[in-house]
Design a protein around this motif. Structure first.
Motif, PDB file in Angstrom:
ATOM      1  N   GLU A 212      -3.650  -7.548  -8.611  1.00 40.97           N
ATOM      2  CA  GLU A 212      -3.155  -7.255  -7.280  1.00 40.97           C
ATOM      3  C   GLU A 212      -1.810  -7.909  -6.995  1.00 40.97           C
ATOM      4  O   GLU A 212      -0.928  -7.308  -6.373  1.00 40.97           O
TER       5      GLU A 212
ATOM      6  N   GLU B 231       0.816  -1.217   0.000  1.00 39.64           N
ATOM      7  CA  GLU B 231       0.000   0.000   0.000  1.00 39.64           C
ATOM      8  C   GLU B 231       0.848   1.264   0.000  1.00 39.64           C
ATOM      9  O   GLU B 231       0.314   2.368   0.080  1.00 39.64           O
TER      10      GLU B 231
ATOM     11  N   GLN C 122       0.813  -5.990  -8.749  1.00 39.79           N
ATOM     12  CA  GLN C 122       1.019  -4.745  -7.995  1.00 39.79           C
ATOM     13  C   GLN C 122       1.926  -4.965  -6.794  1.00 39.79           C
ATOM     14  O   GLN C 122       2.874  -4.199  -6.559  1.00 39.79           O
ATOM     15  N   LYS C 123       1.652  -6.013  -6.024  1.00 41.26           N
ATOM     16  CA  LYS C 123       2.454  -6.281  -4.833  1.00 41.26           C
ATOM     17  C   LYS C 123       3.898  -6.612  -5.208  1.00 41.26           C
ATOM     18  O   LYS C 123       4.832  -6.194  -4.509  1.00 41.26           O
TER      19      LYS C 123
ATOM     20  N   HIS D 286      -3.233 -13.579  -2.095  1.00 41.43           N
ATOM     21  CA  HIS D 286      -2.683 -12.247  -1.829  1.00 41.43           C
ATOM     22  C   HIS D 286      -2.019 -12.199  -0.460  1.00 41.43           C
ATOM     23  O   HIS D 286      -0.995 -11.532  -0.271  1.00 41.43           O
TER      24      HIS D 286
ATOM     25  N   CYS E 103      -7.134  -4.882  -2.635  1.00 43.88           N
ATOM     26  CA  CYS E 103      -6.469  -4.038  -3.616  1.00 43.88           C
ATOM     27  C   CYS E 103      -6.847  -2.584  -3.387  1.00 43.88           C
ATOM     28  O   CYS E 103      -7.983  -2.185  -3.591  1.00 43.88           O
TER      29      CYS E 103
ATOM     30  N   GLY F 287      -9.088 -10.415  -1.908  1.00 42.96           N
ATOM     31  CA  GLY F 287      -7.908  -9.589  -1.742  1.00 42.96           C
ATOM     32  C   GLY F 287      -8.219  -8.207  -1.225  1.00 42.96           C
ATOM     33  O   GLY F 287      -9.353  -7.854  -0.938  1.00 42.96           O
TER      34      GLY F 287
END
Length: 284
Positions: free
Chosen positions: A220, A61, A223-224, A188, A118, A116
């Motif tokens: 997601e 995040e 992204q991580k 996730h 997101c 998840g």
């Protein structure tokens, strides 16, 4: 600490013949994550490596990127009626000067282990918050070495052997050495646990590494991986269209359907010594 597995009686039916037998299930329980005493989110997870999970979530995040930015992580009093701690509530104390999560990150509701958490609604948001660029990562992989990772991931899944109900995320070196593996009912969460382990070990960014996941590759998960500086994400199942878009945008290598000697390389084929796939010609 909460249990990872639970025993239940089931009725087993084979060729019309039934028999009672015990079965081992993966535990799924809520975990509330607080930051500086304020509720941030609640996620459904398999107990275990909860500190890694919280730390990895904060990396994804854009809240932290170095272990020194976290002063402490502790379980809070989440006692049952009998006074027993449930270990389903923890608080992350940020170091002095570290900005608290933006209000848009806070989620004061339960989320399932499949959907998840997101917090980014667009590619632009990820581009704006990524700490490190993976585009220039010089990692090169032998496709044959990559094809061995699913078996190595599976061999290291101890809880899956007992339950058959957990996802796994494994972090590997270019030559296939396993650095970290985490399991969870949510794919996730498994990735957050790996990234959180790396943060707490002062290993970020995770340059020259491969993240192997047991399920599909969602937006997601890409992204991580981007937020942790991982240049290669490989999955045994399919990616989503948005996952491919983000991987291409960020210069990541994204591999799907990695099974045995076969795989689909969606982006970043140069890291495997392969040429880019020819563009599909639309037919009218």
């Amino acid at each position: 600490m909460g249990r990872v597995t639970s025993r239940r009686r089931v009725l087993r039916v084979v060729d019309g013949v039934s028999s009672a037998r015990p079965d081992t299930l993966a535990v799924e329980e809520p975990l509330e994550i607080r930051v500086n005493g304020q509720s941030l989110t609640v996620t459904m997870r398999t107990p275990g490596a909860d500190f890694d999970l919280a730390a990895g979530f904060l990396v994804g995040e854009g809240v932290v990127r170095h272990s020194a930015q976290i002063a402490a992580i502790r379980y809070c009093a989440g006692a049952t009626e009998t006074g027993e701690n449930t270990y389903n509530l923890l608080d992350v104390a940020l170091a002095e000067g570290v900005a608290e999560p933006d209000a848009s990150v806070r989620r004061n509701f339960y989320t399932t282990s499949s959907c998840g958490l997101c917090g980014k609604a667009s590619l632009d948001a990820v581009r704006a918050t990524a700490f490190w660029s993976v585009r220039d990562d010089a990692l090169r992989l032998d496709p044959a070495a990559l094809s061995r990772l699913p078996d190595r991931l599976r061999a290291a899944q101890r809880v899956f052997d007992r339950t058959g109900g957990l996802h796994a995320a494994g972090l590997f070196t270019a030559d296939g050495a396993l650095l970290c593996l985490r399991e969870d009912v949510g794919r996730h969460n498994a990735v957050d646990k790996v990234v959180g382990w790396a943060l707490r070990q002062d290993r970020l960014p995770l340059t020259a590494t491969v993240l192997m996941v047991s399920g599909r590759a969602s937006f997601e998960l890409v992204q991580k991986a981007v937020m942790a500086g991982i240049p290669v994400l490989a999955a045994v199942s399919a990616p989503s269209s948005l996952a491919v878009d983000l991987a291409e945008e960020q210069g990541m290598t994204l591999v799907g359907f990695l099974r045995g000697a076969s795989m689909n390389v969606y982006t970043g084929a140069h890291r495997l010594g392969l040429g880019a796939a020819p563009e599909l010609v639309a037919r009218g």
